[in-house]
Design a protein around this motif. Structure first.
Motif, PDB file in Angstrom:
ATOM      1  N   GLU A  45     105.625 -32.699 -23.230  1.00 57.25           N
ATOM      2  CA  GLU A  45     106.314 -31.703 -23.223  1.00 57.25           C
ATOM      3  C   GLU A  45     106.638 -31.222 -21.853  1.00 57.25           C
ATOM      4  OE1 GLU A  45     103.290 -28.684 -24.543  1.00 57.25           O
ATOM      5  OE2 GLU A  45     103.414 -29.523 -26.775  1.00 57.25           O
ATOM      6  N   ALA A  46     105.955 -31.651 -20.715  1.00 57.19           N
ATOM      7  CA  ALA A  46     106.309 -31.421 -19.262  1.00 57.19           C
ATOM      8  C   ALA A  46     107.352 -32.316 -18.728  1.00 57.19           C
ATOM      9  CB  ALA A  46     104.977 -31.670 -18.365  1.00 57.19           C
ATOM     10  N   TYR A  47     107.361 -33.627 -19.317  1.00 54.90           N
ATOM     11  CA  TYR A  47     108.446 -34.259 -19.012  1.00 54.90           C
ATOM     12  C   TYR A  47     109.751 -33.895 -19.651  1.00 54.90           C
ATOM     13  CZ  TYR A  47     106.307 -38.370 -16.349  1.00 54.90           C
ATOM     14  OH  TYR A  47     105.530 -38.947 -15.438  1.00 54.90           O
ATOM     15  N   ALA A  48     109.747 -33.402 -20.985  1.00 47.96           N
ATOM     16  CA  ALA A  48     110.998 -32.719 -21.497  1.00 47.96           C
ATOM     17  C   ALA A  48     111.625 -31.573 -20.578  1.00 47.96           C
ATOM     18  CB  ALA A  48     110.533 -32.302 -22.826  1.00 47.96           C
ATOM     19  N   ARG A  49     110.588 -31.040 -19.969  1.00 49.64           N
ATOM     20  CA  ARG A  49     110.969 -29.616 -19.014  1.00 49.64           C
ATOM     21  C   ARG A  49     111.402 -30.120 -17.816  1.00 49.64           C
ATOM     22  NH1 ARG A  49     106.044 -27.627 -20.961  1.00 49.64           N
ATOM     23  NH2 ARG A  49     105.258 -27.974 -18.903  1.00 49.64           N
ATOM     24  N   GLY A  50     111.304 -31.352 -17.332  1.00 47.17           N
ATOM     25  CA  GLY A  50     111.657 -31.953 -15.925  1.00 47.17           C
ATOM     26  C   GLY A  50     110.586 -31.987 -15.226  1.00 47.17           C
ATOM     27  N   GLU A  51     109.425 -31.750 -15.594  1.00 44.58           N
ATOM     28  CA  GLU A  51     108.094 -31.757 -14.825  1.00 44.58           C
ATOM     29  C   GLU A  51     107.417 -33.085 -14.904  1.00 44.58           C
ATOM     30  OE1 GLU A  51     105.489 -28.799 -16.038  1.00 44.58           O
ATOM     31  OE2 GLU A  51     107.106 -27.161 -16.115  1.00 44.58           O
ATOM     32  N   HIS A  52     108.107 -33.971 -13.792  1.00 44.87           N
ATOM     33  CA  HIS A  52     107.536 -35.429 -13.750  1.00 44.87           C
ATOM     34  C   HIS A  52     106.575 -35.778 -12.581  1.00 44.87           C
ATOM     35  CE1 HIS A  52     111.427 -36.852 -16.145  1.00 44.87           C
ATOM     36  NE2 HIS A  52     110.951 -35.668 -16.477  1.00 44.87           N
ATOM     37  N   ASP A  53     105.994 -36.973 -12.796  1.00 43.09           N
ATOM     38  CA  ASP A  53     104.943 -37.419 -11.712  1.00 43.09           C
ATOM     39  C   ASP A  53     105.364 -37.293 -10.635  1.00 43.09           C
ATOM     40  OD1 ASP A  53     103.308 -37.285 -13.715  1.00 43.09           O
ATOM     41  OD2 ASP A  53     102.716 -39.545 -13.824  1.00 43.09           O
ATOM     42  N   VAL A  54     106.897 -37.805 -10.404  1.00 41.94           N
ATOM     43  CA  VAL A  54     107.362 -37.825  -9.039  1.00 41.94           C
ATOM     44  C   VAL A  54     107.487 -36.605  -8.107  1.00 41.94           C
ATOM     45  CG1 VAL A  54     110.004 -37.255  -9.917  1.00 41.94           C
ATOM     46  CG2 VAL A  54     109.559 -39.024  -8.006  1.00 41.94           C
ATOM     47  N   LEU A  55     107.396 -35.645  -8.692  1.00 44.48           N
ATOM     48  CA  LEU A  55     107.028 -34.249  -8.106  1.00 44.48           C
ATOM     49  C   LEU A  55     105.949 -34.401  -7.035  1.00 44.48           C
ATOM     50  CD1 LEU A  55     107.707 -31.657 -10.743  1.00 44.48           C
ATOM     51  CD2 LEU A  55     109.287 -32.256  -8.977  1.00 44.48           C
ATOM     52  N   TYR A  56     105.068 -35.354  -7.015  1.00 44.69           N
ATOM     53  CA  TYR A  56     103.751 -35.435  -6.357  1.00 44.69           C
ATOM     54  C   TYR A  56     104.070 -36.581  -5.505  1.00 44.69           C
ATOM     55  CZ  TYR A  56     102.179 -32.455 -10.038  1.00 44.69           C
ATOM     56  OH  TYR A  56     102.205 -31.513 -11.214  1.00 44.69           O
ATOM     57  N   LYS A  57     105.265 -37.099  -5.327  1.00 43.53           N
ATOM     58  CA  LYS A  57     105.567 -38.263  -4.265  1.00 43.53           C
ATOM     59  C   LYS A  57     105.119 -37.732  -2.960  1.00 43.53           C
ATOM     60  CE  LYS A  57     109.305 -41.047  -2.805  1.00 43.53           C
ATOM     61  NZ  LYS A  57     110.103 -40.090  -1.870  1.00 43.53           N
ATOM     62  N   THR A  58     104.659 -38.592  -2.271  1.00 43.39           N
ATOM     63  CA  THR A  58     104.556 -38.652  -0.768  1.00 43.39           C
ATOM     64  C   THR A  58     104.926 -39.905   0.251  1.00 43.39           C
ATOM     65  OG1 THR A  58     102.123 -39.184  -0.654  1.00 43.39           O
ATOM     66  CG2 THR A  58     102.849 -36.911  -0.860  1.00 43.39           C
TER      67      THR A  58
END
Length: 459
Positions: A45-58
């Motif tokens: 559900e998060a990925y469908a909303r656009g909340e992907h793991d790459v948001l935590y990229k450093t």
């Protein structure tokens, strides 16, 4: 089915004194909140909303002792190309966006069904389809409001069903576990609510610090009030929809590919932004001592002070790696194609549409999504059959006897209309007029279209 029968099935042992019903609910609630299956549902559900793991990229580098440390003075782009969200919308719309037909021979029965399967229900069914793709399952809860049968969607991560069989055909009971926000003074807090649904009705609890407590704001109750008399359904009131028989969510097929796509795009942007002010510099005879100050002055003024001496000449050189955009473009294309193929979608920009868009090419382009939709439609047909049991109970209360009903899904497939119309014309006298009209690309309601033809002939 008694509670202890459910316990015996779930824990695979027959000692009836093992736990009480409340203890059973407490244990299952704690296990569900921490379960991997629920976590996967929420990821989908998060990925469908656009909340992907790459948001935590450093950005990181090797620091003291050989350990990785976060570097904050480098470009750190976060780019999301949400092919997964596009795939979910594409597949749900393909099967469920166009109105489905409800066919029945009984006109009075059919008129009653129109009020049940209205536009609001069709919209809810499409949302259920999205739930099935994101979480593997979707849930509808039947209830009465103003003496009318209604359906409510339950979020998949809130529902824990208890099945009587391994095939998940007969439901014994289920839990609904959800979070409710409330205010204590001016402070916003959360409370975990638990509802236990069985053939005996609904029980209400709160779950706090691993303990199950009776809900002081709600009393245990039956499902229905008919003529002021409390009643319960003869079945547990939950209709389970599935994307496939394994209840496997779409995210499990394409998450690694989607993450790779996001990472590649973000890294490409990082590399393009690494210019002389952020890349490696080789300095000769720098007029200063601290390198941090050197970087700051370079970023601020865009200039460097160097000096020449009798023994050495000052200057600055850069060490840079050339970014080959063609390599990135090739890998991006491969990743996008892999997402479409593994997710069983279709590419609207397929070359087959530009060169020779005949019906055979179009059908070939849609073959993967069509096969996946066949599985989903089979599961939805079975779920709608279970839903009709609740509709039948509601109609009998109105003295209407339910009859046979057929649900026909109209898939949103691109077609060559000229070829389809020519095929319908050539089928005159070979198959029935009703079948021809049903397959005509301009037909929205077969029965209504037949009535219009009959009226035209009469006029």
């Amino acid at each position: 089915m008694s509670f202890m029968d459910v316990v015996r099935y779930i824990i695979r042992r027959g000692a009836e004194s093992v736990m009480s019903e409340d203890e059973f609910i407490e244990v299952e609630t704690a296990a569900w909140l921490a379960s991997e299956k629920r976590r996967q549902m929420m990821i989908g559900e998060a990925y469908a909303r656009g909340e992907h793991d790459v948001l935590y990229k450093t950005r990181s580098a090797i620091g003291d002792g050989g350990k990785k440390t976060t570097v904050r003075n480098l470009p750190n782009n976060i780019i999301i190309d949400n092919q997964y969200g596009k795939l979910v919308n594409q597949k749900a719309s393909y099967l469920l966006a166009k109105p489905f037909e409800v066919k029945t021979e009984d006109d009075r029965f059919g008129a009653q069904l129109q009020s049940v399967f209205n536009q609001a229900f069709r919209r809810t069914l499409k949302q259920i389809g999205e739930d099935c793709l994101n979480a593997g399952v979707g849930y509808l809860y039947p209830y009465f409001a103003d003496n009318e049968l209604r359906f409510r969607r339950f979020a998949p991560e809130e529902i824990l069903p208890f099945w009587m069989d391994d095939a998940h055909e007969e439901l014994a009971s289920f839990l609904r576990v959800y979070t409710l926000d409330y205010y204590e003074g001016r402070t916003k807090k959360e409370s975990i609510k638990v509802q236990y649904f069985s053939k005996e009705g609904v029980r209400y609890f709160t779950f706090d610090s691993g303990k199950l407590l009776p809900d002081a704001e709600a009393e245990d109750s039956p499902y229905l009030q008919v003529g002021g008399v409390p009643m319960n359904w003869d079945r547990v009131p939950l209709i389970v929809f599935r994307a496939n028989s394994a209840e496997r969510p779409l995210i499990s097929r394409v998450k690694s590919l989607q993450d790779a796509l996001n990472t590649l795009l973000s890294t490409f942007a990082d590399n393009l932004q690494e210019d002389a002010r952020s890349t490696i510099l080789v300095i000769h005879n720098y007029d200063g001592e601290e390198l941090g100050g050197f970087r700051k002055n370079l970023s601020t003024f865009g200039a460097i002070k160097v000096r020449d001496s009798e023994t050495a000449k000052g200057g600055v050189e850069t060490l840079s790696i050339e970014v080959n955009a063609q390599n990135y473009e090739l890998v991006l294309r491969l990743l996008k194609r892999a997402i479409i193929e593994n997710g069983c979608g279709f590419d609207a920009k397929d070359d087959r549409l530009s060169n020779n868009p005949n019906q055979m090419n179009i059908q070939s382009m849609y073959s993967d999504i069509d096969l996946d939709a066949n599985d989903m439609e089979l599961e939805f047909q079975a779920a709608l059959e279970r839903l009709m049991w609740f509709v039948g109970v509601a109609l009998r209360l109105k003295k209407v006897e339910p009859g046979a009903v057929e649900f026909v899904f109209n898939r949103d497939i691109l077609i060559n209309e000229a070829e389809a119309i020519a095929d319908c014309r050539d089928s005159e006298g070979v198959i029935s007029r009703e079948t021809i009209i049903a397959n005509h690309p301009w037909t929205k309601d077969t029965k209504a279209e037949l009535e219009r033809l009959k009226k035209e002939r009469a006029d």
